[in-house]
Design an enzyme around this catalytic site. Structure first.
Site, PDB file in Angstrom:
ATOM      1  N   ASP A  37       0.827  -1.210   0.000  1.00  0.00           N
ATOM      2  CA  ASP A  37       0.000   0.000   0.000  1.00  0.00           C
ATOM      3  C   ASP A  37       0.862   1.261   0.000  1.00  0.00           C
ATOM      4  OD1 ASP A  37      -2.273  -1.537  -0.032  1.00  0.00           O
ATOM      5  OD2 ASP A  37      -2.768  -1.231   2.087  1.00  0.00           O
ATOM      6  N   GLU A  64      -2.894  -2.701  -9.018  1.00  0.00           N
ATOM      7  CA  GLU A  64      -1.663  -1.928  -9.088  1.00  0.00           C
ATOM      8  C   GLU A  64      -1.619  -1.076 -10.349  1.00  0.00           C
ATOM      9  OE1 GLU A  64      -0.745  -5.822 -11.132  1.00  0.00           O
ATOM     10  OE2 GLU A  64      -1.789  -5.271  -9.323  1.00  0.00           O
TER      11      GLU A  64
END
Length: 157
Positions: A37, A64
């Site tokens: 993250d 992503e």
């Protein structure tokens, strides 16, 4: 879809980028999702530095992946920007305790000229194909899809 309609109505180009963090699953598997993250946030911040206009939009597109919409930006300018983004992310370091994590990104892009591309799905498909080509060519690169009349496209590395 709305931005493409606006670009066609107002008669300006619309460039679209899809950005994928290379080997992101390995980051999550090696360092955990919390560090993953942080990598996502740092990547977005690194790219945001180069998006100066209030109309430029960056958004997380998937796990992503990020989508970047550049209204009124011609192909040559968008290609230069994409390379700047790629370079900036490659210089950015995310730390996991005392371990530096360097990331790279792959970028696919295309520019829709007014009245040439009307189908947002087609534009997104072309950008996605360009991103796939960037990843297939070894990652950490920009590949551009050249849109021609009637929504046809060809690839330019």
């Amino acid at each position: 879809p709305m931005e493409l309609s606006r670009a066609n109505r107002v008669k300006y180009p619309l460039s679209l980028l899809l950005v994928d963090i290379d080997h992101f699953k390995q980051i999550n598997d090696t360092y955990g999702h919390l560090i993953g993250d942080h990598c996502l946030v740092n990547t977005a911040k690194a790219m945001q530095k180069h998006l100066q206009r209030s109309t430029d939009i960056i958004a997380r597109y998937g796990g992503e992946e990020f989508g970047i919409v550049l209204p009124g930006v011609e192909q040559n300018e968008a290609e230069v920007l994409a390379e700047q983004l790629r370079s900036e992310v490659a210089k950015t370091v995310t730390w996991s305790l005392q371990t530096p994590i360097n990331l790279t990104i792959s970028i696919g892009g295309a520019t829709a000229q007014p009245d040439r591309v009307r189908d947002p799905k087609r534009l997104l498909e072309q950008v996605d194909n360009a991103l796939y080509a960037a990843k297939q060519a070894g990652r950490n690169r920009v590949v551009w899809s050249i849109l021609t009349d009637n929504d046809k496209a060809e690839k330019k590395s």
